[in-house]
Design an enzyme around this catalytic site. Structure first.
Site, short mmCIF file in Angstrom:
data_model
loop_
_atom_site.label_atom_id
_atom_site.label_comp_id
_atom_site.label_asym_id
_atom_site.label_seq_id
_atom_site.Cartn_x
_atom_site.Cartn_y
_atom_site.Cartn_z
N LYS A 165 0.88 -1.16 0.13
CA LYS A 165 -0.03 0.19 0.24
C LYS A 165 0.93 1.27 0.01
CE LYS A 165 -2.62 -2.48 3.08
NZ LYS A 165 -3.84 -2.48 4.46
N ASP A 200 -6.26 -6.48 11.02
CA ASP A 200 -7.63 -6.08 11.23
C ASP A 200 -8.79 -6.80 11.23
OD1 ASP A 200 -7.23 -6.47 8.45
OD2 ASP A 200 -7.65 -4.89 7.73
#
Ligand code: ADP
Length: 473
Positions: A165, A200
């Site tokens: 990312k 997450d």
């Protein structure tokens, strides 16, 4: 007109290529369960990494006190402070601070990045504690959600495998992520202990389990997609001997990388993959998640317009990858005006097609429908693959005839925690997913599998795990 027939043919071929009859979904279910098993047998045994988390105990609802969480997963990071009342569901309140990561810190050194985060954390703590008192005797505790590939070494430590990312901080790779944060916290003069390091999806599972202890699976369907679930420790063959704690452990599947020959793949998927920065990677994710759905639609529209000229001169905007974002695609799909005004507006404003006739707008809506329906149904099959792996899809226990009623009563209630913008904001996606769940499970079993939407699980869940792993409680 011949051209019109040809454009309809392109659509029909695409639709056939994306077909997901229940029989095929069942093959995907089986393939998912098989790959999960393979990934648990040996490191590299499957495209599913099946990462160990060392989380054995999920929050029970009895956690008490004030805990902090830090959520770093992309271009923003969030700091949370969660107050737990001790009674299930009694999250008394949580305060959030969301900040962008300055670009230069994404490619600097780990010290610079973590000093920035730690000083923001310190400011947040001081601000929060000026309005509510903090007893000096208690050490503050923090859960850290770090959504990059990590090889966990315990439930509170792990080594960064690689950045994704847009982050490129070479000195971090191979180092312990919690330690980097802990050192920065100390350098900044803050008294706080990092006692959970999670992905997450694990946060989503923790929040789900906090509210409802039948929650054993969590799935994120947003920009990307991933899942985790609670596995029996003795089923995790690749770490036998390593594990001292019996019982269960949460496994982070990294299911975006799942692949099976049963997945309905079209030439557009192949092209999208080839043009991506990570070809042959994240194959399941590229058919399911919000990052990609709009771009599959763009590719089909491009093909229609190029081949047949029905859209008039081929818009150059249509050649721009990812120009059609998934929320725009959803808005076209869900356009309920009789003359598809919203579709016309988006085609005009985003793709610069000045004037698209109604019959062509209808085809565009159909393309969106095909892409989303396939995505949602494959996600449903993936979820049921997990249930099958842990014996909660009812397949082991469906007795025939006389015993049917008995087996029904034995079917355990199972909750799947779901989070992510694609599922929560895209109504038709959600409906297709739910429908496919019922079709695959059958009406006997379907009512015992419940999907619950979690909000902010990736952040709150980290604080909950910090609490349940707290040394002081
Ligand atoms: P992330 O996955 O980036 O952490 P979210 O869970 O909020 O964050 O998911 C955001 C993603 O959800 C977006 O990238 C987009 O693909 C998708 N999304 C958001 N809103 C919508 C919408 N209205 N319709 C369809 N998809 C949406």
């Amino acid at each position: 007109k011949r051209a019109w027939r040809r454009v309809v043919r392109v659509l029909e071929e695409f639709e056939e290529g994306c077909a997901t009859p229940v029989g095929r979904l069942r093959q995907v279910v089986d393939a998912m369960a098989v790959e999960m098993h393979a990934g648990l047998v040996s490191e590299g045994g499957s495209k599913l990494k099946m990462l160990l988390t060392f989380v054995h105990n999920l929050p029970s609802g009895s956690e008490k006190g004030t805990y902090y969480a830090l959520d770093l997963g992309g271009t923003n990071f969030r700091i949370l402070r969660v107050q737990l009342g001790g009674q299930r569901s009694a999250i008394i309140g949580h305060d959030v601070d969301r900040q962008p990561i300055p670009l230069h810190l994404m490619t600097g050194t780990s010290e610079e990045l973590f000093d920035f985060i730690a000083s923001s954390l310190k400011e947040f703590v001081e601000r929060e504690e000026s309005v509510s008192e903090h007893s000096k005797s208690e050490r503050r505790e923090l859960g850290f959600t770090f959504s990059f590939p990590v090889k966990q070494t315990s439930s509170s430590s792990g080594i960064l495998i690689k950045w994704t990312k847009g982050f490129v901080i070479e000195d971090m790779v191979g180092r312990d992520v919690s330690e980097c944060l802990q050192q920065a916290i100390s350098r900044n003069g803050l008294d706080m202990q990092v006692n959970a390091l999670i992905n997450d999806t694990v946060g989503t599972l923790a929040l789900g389990h906090y509210h409802d202890e039948d929650t054993v699976v969590a799935v994120i369907i947003g920009t990307g997609t991933n899942a985790c679930y609670l596995e029996r420790a003795d089923a995790i063959i690749k770490c036998q001997g390593l594990l001292t704690t019996p019982g269960d452990m949460v496994v982070n599947m990294e299911w975006g990388n799942f692949w099976s020959s049963h997945l309905p793949r079209t030439s557009y998927d192949i092209d999208l993959d080839a043009d991506s920065p990570n070809p042959n990677d994240q194959g399941f994710e590229k058919m399911i998640s919000g990052m990609y759905l709009g771009d599959i639609v763009r590719r089909v529209i491009l093909r229609m317009s190029e081949e047949l000229g029905v859209f008039g001169p081929v818009s150059s905007k249509l050649h721009v990858p990812f120009i059609l974002r998934t929320p725009l695609m959803a808005a076209m799909h869900e356009d309920d005006t009789p003359d598809l005004r919203e579709v016309a507006r988006i085609l005009r404003d985003t793709l610069e097609f000045p004037d698209i006739p109604l019959n062509v707008r209808k085809l565009v809506v159909k393309v969106c429908d095909v892409v989303t329906r396939r995505a949602a149904r494959l996600a449903a099959a993936g979820i049921i693959g997990i249930l099958k792996k842990i014996g909660r899809d009812g397949s082991g226990g469906i007795a025939r005839g006389k015993n049917e009623a008995a087996s029904r009563s034995k079917m355990r209630r199972t909750v799947v925690a779901v989070e992510g913008g694609l599922y929560t904001n895209y109504t038709l996606f959600r409906e297709y997913l739910n429908e496919a769940m019922s079709q695959i499970l059958g009406e006997e079993i379907a009512p015992s599998v419940i999907i619950k939407v979690m909000e902010d699980g990736s952040g709150i869940g980290a604080a909950l795990l910090a609490a349940s792993h707290s040394t002081s409680s």
